[in-house]
Design a protein around this motif. Structure first.
Motif, PDB file in Angstrom:
ATOM      1  N   LEU A   1       0.855  -1.191   0.000  1.00  0.00           N
ATOM      2  CA  LEU A   1       0.000   0.000   0.000  1.00  0.00           C
ATOM      3  C   LEU A   1       0.894   1.245   0.000  1.00  0.00           C
ATOM      4  O   LEU A   1       0.944   2.000   0.974  1.00  0.00           O
ATOM      5  N   PRO A   2       1.607   1.498  -1.096  1.00  0.00           N
ATOM      6  CA  PRO A   2       2.542   2.628  -1.112  1.00  0.00           C
ATOM      7  C   PRO A   2       1.863   3.979  -0.918  1.00  0.00           C
ATOM      8  O   PRO A   2       2.475   4.904  -0.388  1.00  0.00           O
ATOM      9  N   GLU A   3       0.597   4.081  -1.312  1.00  0.00           N
ATOM     10  CA  GLU A   3      -0.134   5.337  -1.145  1.00  0.00           C
ATOM     11  C   GLU A   3      -0.327   5.679   0.331  1.00  0.00           C
ATOM     12  O   GLU A   3      -0.311   6.860   0.711  1.00  0.00           O
ATOM     13  N   VAL A   4      -0.529   4.653   1.154  1.00  0.00           N
ATOM     14  CA  VAL A   4      -0.664   4.866   2.596  1.00  0.00           C
ATOM     15  C   VAL A   4       0.703   5.121   3.217  1.00  0.00           C
ATOM     16  O   VAL A   4       0.864   6.016   4.055  1.00  0.00           O
ATOM     17  N   ASP A   5       1.697   4.365   2.804  1.00  0.00           N
ATOM     18  CA  ASP A   5       3.042   4.534   3.341  1.00  0.00           C
ATOM     19  C   ASP A   5       3.557   5.951   3.110  1.00  0.00           C
ATOM     20  O   ASP A   5       4.277   6.506   3.956  1.00  0.00           O
ATOM     21  N   ALA A   6       3.151   6.560   1.988  1.00  0.00           N
ATOM     22  CA  ALA A   6       3.631   7.896   1.636  1.00  0.00           C
ATOM     23  C   ALA A   6       3.146   8.975   2.593  1.00  0.00           C
ATOM     24  O   ALA A   6       3.690  10.089   2.614  1.00  0.00           O
TER      25      ALA A   6
ATOM     26  N   MET B   1      -8.276   6.043   3.741  1.00  0.00           N
ATOM     27  CA  MET B   1      -8.035   6.686   2.448  1.00  0.00           C
ATOM     28  C   MET B   1      -8.196   8.201   2.458  1.00  0.00           C
ATOM     29  O   MET B   1      -7.767   8.877   1.530  1.00  0.00           O
ATOM     30  N   HIS B   2      -8.842   8.787   3.470  1.00  0.00           N
ATOM     31  CA  HIS B   2      -9.370  10.143   3.330  1.00  0.00           C
ATOM     32  C   HIS B   2      -8.322  11.219   3.099  1.00  0.00           C
ATOM     33  O   HIS B   2      -8.624  12.262   2.515  1.00  0.00           O
ATOM     34  N   ASP B   3      -7.082  11.003   3.519  1.00  0.00           N
ATOM     35  CA  ASP B   3      -6.054  12.027   3.382  1.00  0.00           C
ATOM     36  C   ASP B   3      -4.951  11.641   2.401  1.00  0.00           C
ATOM     37  O   ASP B   3      -3.860  12.230   2.430  1.00  0.00           O
ATOM     38  N   LEU B   4      -5.190  10.692   1.504  1.00  0.00           N
ATOM     39  CA  LEU B   4      -4.129  10.280   0.586  1.00  0.00           C
ATOM     40  C   LEU B   4      -3.597  11.442  -0.233  1.00  0.00           C
ATOM     41  O   LEU B   4      -2.420  11.468  -0.612  1.00  0.00           O
ATOM     42  N   GLY B   5      -4.460  12.429  -0.528  1.00  0.00           N
ATOM     43  CA  GLY B   5      -4.016  13.579  -1.310  1.00  0.00           C
ATOM     44  C   GLY B   5      -2.952  14.415  -0.629  1.00  0.00           C
ATOM     45  O   GLY B   5      -2.229  15.173  -1.296  1.00  0.00           O
ATOM     46  N   LYS B   6      -2.803  14.285   0.684  1.00  0.00           N
ATOM     47  CA  LYS B   6      -1.793  15.079   1.385  1.00  0.00           C
ATOM     48  C   LYS B   6      -0.368  14.663   1.020  1.00  0.00           C
ATOM     49  O   LYS B   6       0.565  15.445   1.168  1.00  0.00           O
ATOM     50  N   ALA B   7      -0.209  13.434   0.561  1.00  0.00           N
ATOM     51  CA  ALA B   7       1.121  13.005   0.118  1.00  0.00           C
ATOM     52  C   ALA B   7       1.486  13.631  -1.222  1.00  0.00           C
ATOM     53  O   ALA B   7       2.647  13.558  -1.642  1.00  0.00           O
ATOM     54  N   LEU B   8       0.515  14.234  -1.897  1.00  0.00           N
ATOM     55  CA  LEU B   8       0.726  14.814  -3.218  1.00  0.00           C
ATOM     56  C   LEU B   8       0.631  16.338  -3.194  1.00  0.00           C
ATOM     57  O   LEU B   8       0.634  16.985  -4.244  1.00  0.00           O
TER      58      LEU B   8
ATOM     59  N   THR C   1      -6.423   4.216  -7.949  1.00  0.00           N
ATOM     60  CA  THR C   1      -5.309   3.317  -8.278  1.00  0.00           C
ATOM     61  C   THR C   1      -5.181   2.197  -7.260  1.00  0.00           C
ATOM     62  O   THR C   1      -5.039   1.021  -7.615  1.00  0.00           O
ATOM     63  N   LEU C   2      -5.207   2.559  -5.978  1.00  0.00           N
ATOM     64  CA  LEU C   2      -5.077   1.557  -4.922  1.00  0.00           C
ATOM     65  C   LEU C   2      -6.220   0.548  -4.980  1.00  0.00           C
ATOM     66  O   LEU C   2      -5.993  -0.667  -4.886  1.00  0.00           O
ATOM     67  N   CYS C   3      -7.445   1.041  -5.127  1.00  0.00           N
ATOM     68  CA  CYS C   3      -8.603   0.143  -5.125  1.00  0.00           C
ATOM     69  C   CYS C   3      -8.589  -0.794  -6.324  1.00  0.00           C
ATOM     70  O   CYS C   3      -8.965  -1.972  -6.210  1.00  0.00           O
ATOM     71  N   GLU C   4      -8.158  -0.298  -7.468  1.00  0.00           N
ATOM     72  CA  GLU C   4      -8.062  -1.163  -8.643  1.00  0.00           C
ATOM     73  C   GLU C   4      -6.983  -2.215  -8.443  1.00  0.00           C
ATOM     74  O   GLU C   4      -7.160  -3.380  -8.824  1.00  0.00           O
TER      75      GLU C   4
END
Length: 410
Positions: free
Chosen positions: A204-209, A251-258, A280-283
């Motif tokens: 789950l790299p999106e969460v790790d970020a 998932m709610h704050d994934l955009g903060k890594a970007l 992307t993660l869900c797919e």
């Protein structure tokens, strides 16, 4: 026929926890003798049989050998000469490598009872490294029981990640284990353990970020976004929230890594930036649609929910429409629950007031109470209906706001 209860049922009984399912191992028998005793075969990869009366699954004692990468890269050997100890030796953790006979006597060749008492998750043998799913299971057990991971087991898990074995995790198994971990009493422990061994960045790299991403200290005293999300998850568990709410919280704050560095640590626009990584993660891990959809609307709208008092009646109606709340109020309520957890998943804010949730639920009810059918009958042409209905809903929301003023968020 020598029959033993094995694995989780023994573990949970010794812990004094409810035993939901029982796994049985049969020693000294063959497929032919099981069939002769009335058992019905159901196993594809190795001999498993259904008991003729209870319909519980009984597996022949077996050994296994690694022949390829990943979860399916094993061959199994089941025969009357396979001992109980040999069968237990192939299991992942010492606390899962115990068996109990019909008299309640426990066979514990690897010290599982000692590790239970100490609250330690320890691998049985180096065969642990042959199955990457075991990394996820260890993390999930840490979330369930609050146990620590033995240093040698953590080191082994890190080596599995570094060698690429963890890259063989199949999407279905990642989702299956993550979903179970989210429903544990302390779901943050799963992600913390995965991060410590390096597996979170692979699965789950999106969460790790999110870890190491700073936030405004006045609103987020915990500062670190990853820390905040873990707190939100644990608050969801404390309120016994269902899986979609817990996944939305993750998932709610994934955009903060970007978020571009020039708007840190305020994260302006992070709501919209969260859509792409969620999709992307869900797919990739094939998350179910209900979890994905709630995560998307929560990421997009959670800051508007927090600022409910500032919204004009027409903006409120747009919020409800964007979330499909007029048709699906029950999903909107789940989003409100996720937003409540978001507000209270902050250091020193665990018991803060959050009137926005109840206020918005009542505002939605006021908008839905508008009789669209009666308005449609009163319209001169069909083209006039949408605007007339919207105007009535905006008027209803304006009346609600006036009758029930909500103090702005501090």
């Amino acid at each position: 026929m020598k029959v033993y209860v094995v694995g989780g049922a023994v573990r949970d009984r010794l812990l004094g926890r409810p035993v939901a399912d029982r796994d049985w191992v049969v020693v000294g028998e063959s497929a032919d003798s099981m069939l002769a005793a009335g058992f019905r075969p159901v196993g594809k990869d190795f001999p498993v049989f259904l008991h003729p009366k209870t319909q519980e699954e009984y597996a022949l004692a077996r050994t296994e050998r690694k022949v390829g990468r990943g979860y399916h890269g094993f061959t199994f050997h089941a025969a009357p000469d396979v001992t109980l100890e040999e069968d237990l030796a192939r299991r992942d953790l010492t606390i899962n490598a115990m068996a109990e006979d019909e008299h309640g006597d426990v066979t514990d060749p690897f010290g599982g009872q000692q590790d239970l008492a100490a609250g330690v998750l320890r691998h049985v043998s180096m065969a642990f490294a042959e199955d990457p799913v075991r990394i996820l299971r260890v993390a999930r057990f840490a979330a369930r029981y609050g146990f620590s991971v033995a240093p040698e087991t953590m080191a082994l898990m890190r080596s599995m990640v570094e060698s690429g074995e963890a890259d063989a995790l199949v999407p279905e198994r990642i989702w299956q284990e993550v979903a179970k971990g989210l429903m544990e009493d302390a779901p943050s422990r799963m992600f913390i353990v995965l991060r410590e061994c390096g597996a979170l960045a692979r699965a789950l790299p999106e969460v790790d970020a999110l870890f190491g991403v700073p936030q405004r200290a006045d609103y987020h005293p915990e500062i670190d976004t990853g820390d905040h999300v873990m707190r939100v998850l644990d608050y969801c568990a404390a309120m016994n929230a269902p899986l979609p709410v817990r996944f939305a919280a993750l998932m709610h704050d994934l955009g903060k890594a970007l978020t571009p560095k020039d708007v840190l640590p305020r994260h302006i626009g992070h709501e919209g930036r969260g859509k792409a990584p969620i999709v992307t993660l869900c797919e990739r891990i094939r998350a179910p649609a209900d979890c994905r959809d709630l995560a998307l609307i929560t990421a997009q709208s959670h800051t508007l929910i927090h600022r409910a008092a500032e919204l004009r009646p027409d903006t409120l109606l747009k919020l409800f429409r964007d979330c499909d709340a007029l048709r699906r109020p029950e999903r909107f309520q789940m989003m409100l629950d996720a937003c409540l957890a978001d507000a209270r998943g902050r250091l020193h804010f665990e018991a803060c007031d959050y009137p926005q949730a109840a206020w918005l639920a009542e505002a939605l009810a006021a908008a839905r109470a508008v009789d669209a059918g009666a308005i449609a009958k009163a319209c001169a042409t069909p083209q006039d209906i949408p605007k007339a209905v919207d105007a009535a809903r905006v008027a209803a929301l304006a009346g609600y706001k006036q009758a029930h003023p909500l103090a702005p968020r501090p």
